[in-house]
Design a protein around this motif. Sequence first.
Motif, PDB file in Angstrom:
ATOM      1  N   HIS A 253      49.811  32.415  49.423  1.00 25.61           N
ATOM      2  CA  HIS A 253      48.309  31.755  49.541  1.00 25.61           C
ATOM      3  C   HIS A 253      48.555  30.465  50.458  1.00 25.61           C
ATOM      4  O   HIS A 253      47.426  30.356  51.029  1.00 25.61           O
TER       5      HIS A 253
ATOM      6  N   PHE B 248      48.355  31.839  53.908  1.00 21.76           N
ATOM      7  CA  PHE B 248      46.889  32.488  54.047  1.00 21.76           C
ATOM      8  C   PHE B 248      45.739  31.184  54.588  1.00 21.76           C
ATOM      9  O   PHE B 248      45.006  31.470  55.143  1.00 21.76           O
TER      10      PHE B 248
ATOM     11  N   TYR C 269      43.424  30.738  57.378  1.00 24.23           N
ATOM     12  CA  TYR C 269      41.908  30.510  57.181  1.00 24.23           C
ATOM     13  C   TYR C 269      41.454  29.365  58.062  1.00 24.23           C
ATOM     14  O   TYR C 269      40.500  29.399  58.740  1.00 24.23           O
TER      15      TYR C 269
ATOM     16  N   ASN D  90      27.641  34.419  55.740  1.00 24.53           N
ATOM     17  CA  ASN D  90      28.477  33.875  54.896  1.00 24.53           C
ATOM     18  C   ASN D  90      29.073  35.262  54.002  1.00 24.53           C
ATOM     19  O   ASN D  90      30.514  35.211  53.715  1.00 24.53           O
TER      20      ASN D  90
ATOM     21  N   MET E 123      31.874  36.992  56.176  1.00 26.09           N
ATOM     22  CA  MET E 123      32.871  35.949  56.389  1.00 26.09           C
ATOM     23  C   MET E 123      33.905  36.155  55.028  1.00 26.09           C
ATOM     24  O   MET E 123      35.178  36.269  55.499  1.00 26.09           O
ATOM     25  N   HIS E 124      33.096  36.305  54.035  1.00 26.87           N
ATOM     26  CA  HIS E 124      33.879  36.579  52.629  1.00 26.87           C
ATOM     27  C   HIS E 124      34.771  37.712  52.891  1.00 26.87           C
ATOM     28  O   HIS E 124      35.805  37.851  52.698  1.00 26.87           O
TER      29      HIS E 124
ATOM     30  N   TYR F 271      37.721  38.058  55.411  1.00 27.40           N
ATOM     31  CA  TYR F 271      39.009  37.145  54.841  1.00 27.40           C
ATOM     32  C   TYR F 271      39.652  38.144  53.850  1.00 27.40           C
ATOM     33  O   TYR F 271      40.937  38.060  53.645  1.00 27.40           O
ATOM     34  N   VAL F 272      38.726  38.601  52.865  1.00 28.18           N
ATOM     35  CA  VAL F 272      39.363  39.456  51.931  1.00 28.18           C
ATOM     36  C   VAL F 272      40.155  40.668  52.570  1.00 28.18           C
ATOM     37  O   VAL F 272      41.310  40.890  51.989  1.00 28.18           O
TER      38      VAL F 272
ATOM     39  N   ILE G  86      32.864  29.245  50.926  1.00 32.91           N
ATOM     40  CA  ILE G  86      33.425  30.562  51.239  1.00 32.91           C
ATOM     41  C   ILE G  86      34.952  30.993  50.882  1.00 32.91           C
ATOM     42  O   ILE G  86      35.337  31.713  50.262  1.00 32.91           O
ATOM     43  N   TYR G  87      35.770  29.796  51.279  1.00 31.38           N
ATOM     44  CA  TYR G  87      37.120  29.873  50.943  1.00 31.38           C
ATOM     45  C   TYR G  87      37.352  30.060  49.363  1.00 31.38           C
ATOM     46  O   TYR G  87      38.360  31.021  48.980  1.00 31.38           O
TER      47      TYR G  87
ATOM     48  N   LYS H 117      35.571  31.336  47.168  1.00 33.32           N
ATOM     49  CA  LYS H 117      35.100  32.786  46.758  1.00 33.32           C
ATOM     50  C   LYS H 117      35.895  33.834  47.314  1.00 33.32           C
ATOM     51  O   LYS H 117      36.285  34.772  46.566  1.00 33.32           O
ATOM     52  N   VAL H 118      36.493  33.769  48.513  1.00 32.48           N
ATOM     53  CA  VAL H 118      37.749  34.617  49.034  1.00 32.48           C
ATOM     54  C   VAL H 118      38.696  34.495  48.257  1.00 32.48           C
ATOM     55  O   VAL H 118      39.368  35.629  47.644  1.00 32.48           O
ATOM     56  N   MET H 119      39.036  33.260  47.685  1.00 28.95           N
ATOM     57  CA  MET H 119      40.560  33.211  46.891  1.00 28.95           C
ATOM     58  C   MET H 119      40.277  33.916  45.475  1.00 28.95           C
ATOM     59  O   MET H 119      41.064  34.443  44.900  1.00 28.95           O
TER      60      MET H 119
END
Lengths: 178, 102
Positions: free
Chosen positions: A16, A19, A23, A45, A48-49, A52-53, B23-24, B26-28
């Motif tokens: 993590h 990562f 990011y 938004n 973007m989410h 990255y997922v 955002i970060y 939420k991604v995690m």
Amino acid sequence: MEHSSEFIELFKKGDHKAFEHIYDTTKKLTYNVIYKMTMDIEESNDIMHDVYVKIYENKHKYQQIVDLKYWIYRIAVNHTLNVLKKRSIFNKQRSSIGFFYTKQINNQKNDYEEGPIMALLLKIKPKYKLPIILKDIENLSYEEISKVLKINIGTVRSRLNRGRKQLLESYQKEVANE
Amino acid sequence: MNKQYQDLINSVSFKSKDVPLSIYSKVMETIETKEQRPTPFDLILSLFQPRRLTFAFAVLFVGIFSSSLLIDKHIPSSKDEYLSQFYFSDVPEYMISFSNQL
């Protein structure tokens, strides 16, 4: 910025921290390219989410043939294009071009500071628009653009010229109409 | 064309958008939820835990036992009783007399 093999291995194993570092170093360009393609903050938004997922889930597929950041930008660009295609935002945006202009003329505070140019960019096909965003707005080199879009430099140049020509023509038409 | 285009681009100052901080996280959050979610293989494997296996067999046994109770186990004692099952009790009288005439 090149990443070391050890770092890449950590990222591929799902570390993590690695990562998070990736990011942090790529988020700005990724977000701005997505935003300039969609011209919608909420949509950007969400994309973007999802990007990255997707990057995290496909980390094992990354091969060190191309630098990690270009691999990430490519995923972002392709995902944005897919989303735009699926949700047929292109049509929605085209119909709202008049709205952009009205806002700009009325000097109202809005999200589209670059108003007319961005509104005109929305008229251009994504394959011509992307090189303009990457070169003229985000200041990437031809080589970098070719890595992101996975096309050769000659094609980048020709698409950029065509896009610029279309943008200028649209602008001149708008000026003539005013 | 290039000069005109450059003038056009230079006339605009493109502002870089700041990435929202949320955002970060939420991604995690999404990644961690997905990592914790069991895979189909895990689900199949979890069925073979002793406690669950015992419970499954108990349910199966009760099911078979209760369904066997519901089945009518009456065995006819004579041939007539057996054949009487196939007679229609509600056949009208005139039809019986008619068939007897035949």
